[in-house]
Motif scaffolding. Structure first.
Motif, short mmCIF file in Angstrom:
data_model
loop_
_atom_site.label_atom_id
_atom_site.label_comp_id
_atom_site.label_asym_id
_atom_site.label_seq_id
_atom_site.Cartn_x
_atom_site.Cartn_y
_atom_site.Cartn_z
N MET A 363 -11.81 -82.56 -25.74
CA MET A 363 -10.79 -81.56 -25.48
C MET A 363 -10.55 -80.70 -26.72
SD MET A 363 -6.93 -82.13 -23.97
CE MET A 363 -7.52 -83.56 -23.07
N ALA A 364 -10.50 -81.34 -27.87
CA ALA A 364 -10.32 -80.61 -29.11
C ALA A 364 -11.50 -79.68 -29.36
CB ALA A 364 -10.14 -81.57 -30.27
N GLU A 365 -12.70 -80.13 -29.01
CA GLU A 365 -13.90 -79.32 -29.20
C GLU A 365 -13.92 -78.11 -28.29
OE1 GLU A 365 -18.46 -80.02 -27.89
OE2 GLU A 365 -17.71 -81.46 -29.34
N MET A 366 -13.40 -78.26 -27.07
CA MET A 366 -13.46 -77.15 -26.11
C MET A 366 -12.52 -76.02 -26.49
SD MET A 366 -11.58 -78.91 -22.81
CE MET A 366 -11.70 -77.55 -21.65
N GLY A 367 -11.48 -76.31 -27.24
CA GLY A 367 -10.57 -75.26 -27.67
C GLY A 367 -9.68 -74.76 -26.56
N THR A 368 -10.15 -73.77 -25.82
CA THR A 368 -9.41 -73.21 -24.69
C THR A 368 -10.21 -73.39 -23.43
OG1 THR A 368 -8.33 -71.53 -26.08
CG2 THR A 368 -8.40 -71.12 -23.71
N GLY A 369 -9.60 -73.97 -22.41
CA GLY A 369 -10.30 -74.22 -21.17
C GLY A 369 -9.47 -75.05 -20.23
N LEU A 370 -10.13 -75.70 -19.28
CA LEU A 370 -9.44 -76.43 -18.22
C LEU A 370 -9.85 -77.89 -18.21
CD1 LEU A 370 -7.62 -76.40 -15.66
CD2 LEU A 370 -9.70 -75.88 -14.34
N LEU A 371 -8.87 -78.78 -18.20
CA LEU A 371 -9.08 -80.20 -17.96
C LEU A 371 -8.81 -80.45 -16.48
CD1 LEU A 371 -9.45 -83.22 -18.71
CD2 LEU A 371 -7.00 -83.25 -19.27
N VAL A 372 -9.84 -80.78 -15.72
CA VAL A 372 -9.70 -80.97 -14.28
C VAL A 372 -9.36 -82.43 -13.99
CG1 VAL A 372 -10.88 -80.90 -12.05
CG2 VAL A 372 -11.31 -79.12 -13.74
N THR A 373 -8.26 -82.64 -13.28
CA THR A 373 -7.87 -83.99 -12.88
C THR A 373 -7.91 -84.20 -11.37
OG1 THR A 373 -5.53 -83.37 -12.84
CG2 THR A 373 -6.41 -84.26 -14.91
N SER A 374 -8.06 -83.11 -10.62
CA SER A 374 -8.11 -83.22 -9.16
C SER A 374 -8.97 -82.10 -8.60
CB SER A 374 -6.70 -83.13 -8.56
OG SER A 374 -6.73 -83.21 -7.15
#
Length: 448
Positions: A363-374
């Protein structure tokens, strides 16, 4: 005296031969299930089911037919056999059908060593209710939770015997214990919900009710105030709870049924890269105490560990006897079936190589983006690999969750997506599909 499943399977085979079948195979399943649901501290539903299913497939030359019933009376079995033979005589010819040769059959005829069945007594419904109530109380006690949709506890036991006129006869028992909770935060149009659950073959392995309730509540609270993200191209991190769906699309694409029909985006993918270099996808049907384990497949062939993808390169298809014959290849012992249908290929346990970093590090590496949980719904083009799914989760800014997200669509092409995955190290080892969180760069997000 109740006849054993082995006795019933042999009786049904005899009935098929007496009715004129050239060959036949049989699947007999006896099952018990109990389910309890609670809401607002009270019992809301209680269900119990017991039954037996008999499935018969008969072969007349290169024709076949399947019938099933839930009655094991001799007259019923005789009628099943007569009907199946009559149906097979009218069925179209298929040169790829047929039982396994006796020399192909598994020497292993039970599940000893796999530990698939809990030897303990069936749980009392009152004990299931208490577990569900404890789960609900733990979730409700978390500040910010407005209500609990439902907490459910269940148990199942399934005994199976398979037999065929080629001499195979084998079977085993599998049990299941489950507990789940759905929690809600907010009210009216601002309501958000999420869930958590656990399912194990053995009751001793099941997570405590309090942990399941708390996790469901924490997940629901994380979705409070969800809104649409902005549209654009961003990295997407699939949380471990949904990452296995990506690998599921790969497994569908290498399924022998799709390959034989030419209806797969990987139809020409054998011996080519499909995952990043160094990533393996291994099928292992002999993992103890795992739901997808099986000692033999639905055609009596011995199952074995094998790499579907090795070092990123696709090494083979997922085949049963019929799809293997269509492709002029041997079966990979992946046949599955129900009582009402003929065999078809499918995978069981698979494990994807994990990476060295945590989900938080990715997550830290991606910087800006989306964490999908569903994930919601799906538009997957099986022949091109074009991918589009509704999603919700958390928007990430500067490597940290910023706000909850819903009502967005993520899109890409599976060929490109799978070649670019970066796996985390957070896969749960007790699942049938052991797949960690997966980072995919450059996906299209459609939001506000």
């Amino acid at each position: 005296m109740t006849p054993s499943l082995t006795d019933l399977s042999q009786a049904l085979l005899r009935a098929a031969k007496s009715a004129g079948a050239d060959a036949a195979d049989v699947l007999v399943v006896r099952g018990t299930s109990v389910g309890i649901g609670v809401r607002d501290g009270r019992l809301e539903e209680a269900e119990r089911a017991e039954g037996i299913d008999l499935g018969l497939r008969v072969l007349m030359g290169q024709r076949q037919a399947c019938v099933s019933a839930s009655d094991s009376a001799p007259d019923t079995m005789a009628a099943m056999a007569e009907r199946a033979v009559a149906m097979a005589r009218e069925a179209p010819e298929d040169p790829t059908i047929g039982l396994a040769d006796p020399g192909q059959l598994s020497d292993r005829r039970d599940a000893r060593g796999l530990d698939l069945a809990d030897d303990g007594e069936e749980p009392d419904p009152a004990a299931l209710q208490q577990a569900a109530l404890a789960c609900e109380a733990a979730a409700r006690d978390i500040p910010g939770i407005s209500q609990i949709d439902q907490c459910s506890a269940g148990y199942s036991r399934r005994e199976m015997v398979m037999a065929a006129t080629n001499g195979f006869s084998g079977g085993y028992t599998r049990t299941g214990h489950s507990l789940s909770c759905v929690a809600i935060t907010g009210t009216g149009t601002g309501m958000e919900r999420d869930y958590f659950g656990d399912m194990r073959l053995h009751r001793a392995d099941l997570l405590p009710p309090e942990e399941i309730g708390r996790t469901a509540a924490e997940r629901a609270l994380a979705r409070a105030g969800a809104r649409q993200p902005r549209t654009g191209r961003f990295p997407v991190l699939y949380d471990e709870r949904v990452a296995a769906s990506l690998i599921g699309h790969l497994l569908s694409a290498i399924n022998g049924t799709a390959i034989a029909r030419g209806a797969s985006w990987l139809r020409d993918g054998l011996d080519t890269p499909v995952l990043p270099v160094g990533i393996d996808l291994v099928e292992d049907p002999h993992r103890p105490r795992i739901s997808g384990s099986r000692p033999f497949d639905a055609e009596g062939l011995p199952t074995a560990r094998r790499a579907l993808v090795e070092g990123g390169t696709l090494t083979g298809w997922v085949l049963d006897l019929a799809t293997g014959r269509k492709l002029d290849l041997p079966s990979t012992a992946n046949a599955t079936r129900s009582a009402a249908s003929p065999p078809s290929p499918a995978t069981g346990n698979v494990t994807l190589t994990q990476g060295p970093r945590s989900r938080e590090a990715l997550m830290a590496e991606m910087g800006t983006g989306l964490l999908v949980t569903s994930l919601i719904g799906a538009t997957i083009n099986s022949t091109t690999g074009d991918y589009s799914r509704g999603a919700s989760g958390l928007w990430v800014e500067n490597g940290q969750p910023a706000f909850a997200v819903n009502e967005c669509t993520i899109a890409g092409n599976l060929r490109d997506m799978l070649r670019a995955i970066v796996p985390a190290n957070d896969a749960r080892p007790h699942l049938s599909r052991v797949v960690p969180s997966l980072l995919v760069e450059g996906m299209t997000l459609a939001g506000a």
